[in-house]
Design a protein around this motif. Structure first.
Motif, PDB file in Angstrom:
ATOM      1  N   ILE A   1     -11.457  49.866  51.943  1.00  0.00           N
ATOM      2  CA  ILE A   1     -11.296  50.277  50.532  1.00  0.00           C
ATOM      3  C   ILE A   1      -9.896  50.867  50.424  1.00  0.00           C
ATOM      4  CG2 ILE A   1     -12.132  51.804  48.696  1.00  0.00           C
ATOM      5  CD1 ILE A   1     -14.866  51.772  50.185  1.00  0.00           C
ATOM      6  N   THR A   2      -8.971  50.113  49.855  1.00  0.00           N
ATOM      7  CA  THR A   2      -7.580  50.549  49.817  1.00  0.00           C
ATOM      8  C   THR A   2      -7.227  51.291  48.529  1.00  0.00           C
ATOM      9  OG1 THR A   2      -7.004  48.357  49.011  1.00  0.00           O
ATOM     10  CG2 THR A   2      -6.773  48.736  51.376  1.00  0.00           C
ATOM     11  N   ARG A   3      -8.059  51.148  47.480  1.00  0.00           N
ATOM     12  CA  ARG A   3      -7.781  51.898  46.254  1.00  0.00           C
ATOM     13  C   ARG A   3      -9.092  52.200  45.532  1.00  0.00           C
ATOM     14  NH1 ARG A   3      -4.670  48.405  43.426  1.00  0.00           N
ATOM     15  NH2 ARG A   3      -6.368  47.729  42.079  1.00  0.00           N
ATOM     16  N   ALA A   4      -9.195  53.412  44.968  1.00  0.00           N
ATOM     17  CA  ALA A   4     -10.301  53.792  44.102  1.00  0.00           C
ATOM     18  C   ALA A   4      -9.762  54.819  43.122  1.00  0.00           C
ATOM     19  CB  ALA A   4     -11.464  54.334  44.914  1.00  0.00           C
ATOM     20  N   SER A   5      -8.908  54.351  42.209  1.00  0.00           N
ATOM     21  CA  SER A   5      -8.283  55.243  41.224  1.00  0.00           C
ATOM     22  C   SER A   5      -9.333  55.664  40.197  1.00  0.00           C
ATOM     23  CB  SER A   5      -7.112  54.559  40.545  1.00  0.00           C
ATOM     24  OG  SER A   5      -6.129  54.213  41.504  1.00  0.00           O
ATOM     25  N   LYS A   6      -9.400  56.944  39.938  1.00  0.00           N
ATOM     26  CA  LYS A   6     -10.463  57.520  39.116  1.00  0.00           C
ATOM     27  C   LYS A   6      -9.871  58.030  37.807  1.00  0.00           C
ATOM     28  CE  LYS A   6     -13.795  61.323  39.806  1.00  0.00           C
ATOM     29  NZ  LYS A   6     -14.197  62.315  40.820  1.00  0.00           N
ATOM     30  N   THR A   7     -10.425  57.546  36.655  1.00  0.00           N
ATOM     31  CA  THR A   7      -9.935  57.935  35.332  1.00  0.00           C
ATOM     32  C   THR A   7     -11.097  58.451  34.503  1.00  0.00           C
ATOM     33  OG1 THR A   7      -8.273  56.191  35.453  1.00  0.00           O
ATOM     34  CG2 THR A   7      -8.664  57.177  33.295  1.00  0.00           C
ATOM     35  N   LYS A   8     -10.889  59.616  33.874  1.00  0.00           N
ATOM     36  CA  LYS A   8     -11.946  60.199  33.050  1.00  0.00           C
ATOM     37  C   LYS A   8     -12.102  59.403  31.751  1.00  0.00           C
ATOM     38  CE  LYS A   8     -13.461  64.720  31.391  1.00  0.00           C
ATOM     39  NZ  LYS A   8     -13.126  66.154  31.326  1.00  0.00           N
ATOM     40  N   MET A   9     -13.315  59.105  31.375  1.00  0.00           N
ATOM     41  CA  MET A   9     -13.595  58.334  30.161  1.00  0.00           C
ATOM     42  C   MET A   9     -13.702  59.231  28.944  1.00  0.00           C
ATOM     43  SD  MET A   9     -13.584  55.288  31.258  1.00  0.00           S
ATOM     44  CE  MET A   9     -14.267  54.336  29.928  1.00  0.00           C
TER      45      MET A   9
END
Length: 194
Positions: A186-194
């Motif tokens: 898993i090279t990316r798991a960018s987290k953005t608030k909805m």
């Protein structure tokens, strides 16, 4: 030959004069004595009162209590307070959501020529939904030179406290190959608030 003289002390004029002189002398002496006493008393130096050493009362010589601080007295009553429940702390937000992601079942199907990897994303927030921008890579393992056989990208929205699971896939274009070694990452798991 000695000569003696006698004086008469009767009611003669000489006797009265002698008595007057004596009286005047007594009066003068008494006046001088009264004046001396008055001056000495006014001046404050005569007839001084004797000093009497009176011991101070017990409370004046007692040492202070070792547990009492006059600047910070100890209250006699303990104040009571209403019970207080602190409000829950604000959730911390980390844009790198890789700690919220788990992977399992890293596999390759020779018949389908396909890599697969099962990914589970758990949103730890109890109040906010997050969108996870995912990237999965199937990396060359022997030698591990940092190159990738293929990648999979996807965005997944996860509700508060929920878990979303999906299977990442990548299909090789070539029809034949020799044995190879690979790993799933898993090279990316960018987290953005909805």
């Amino acid at each position: 030959m000695e000569q003696r003289t006698r004086t008469r002390t009767g009611t003669t004029a000489g006797g009265i004069a002698d008595r007057d002189r004596v009286r005047r002398g007594i009066r003068a002496g008494a006046a001088v004595a009264v004046a001396a006493v008055t001056l000495a008393t006014v001046g404050g130096c005569a007839f001084a009162r004797p000093k009497i050493n009176v011991p101070p009362p017990d409370w004046a010589t007692a040492s202070p209590s070792s547990s009492y601080d006059p600047l910070h007295p100890t209250p006699t009553d303990t104040p009571s307070f209403d019970s207080y429940s602190p409000s829950p702390t604000q959730e911390t937000y980390n844009p790198d959501g890789r700690s919220d992601v788990r992977g399992s079942g890293c596999d390759f199907s020779a018949s389908l020529r396909q890599f697969t990897y099962t990914v589970s994303i758990t949103n730890p927030s109890t109040t906010s939904s997050y969108s996870y921008d995912m990237r999965i890579d199937w990396m060359k393992d022997r030698p591990a030179d940092g190159s990738s056989y293929g990648e999979h990208q996807r965005s997944v929205v996860v509700a508060p406290g929920a878990t979303e699971t999906y299977t990442a896939k990548y299909t090789l274009n070539q029809s034949s190959w020799q044995a190879f070694w690979y790993t799933c990452q898993i090279t990316r798991a960018s987290k953005t608030k909805m």
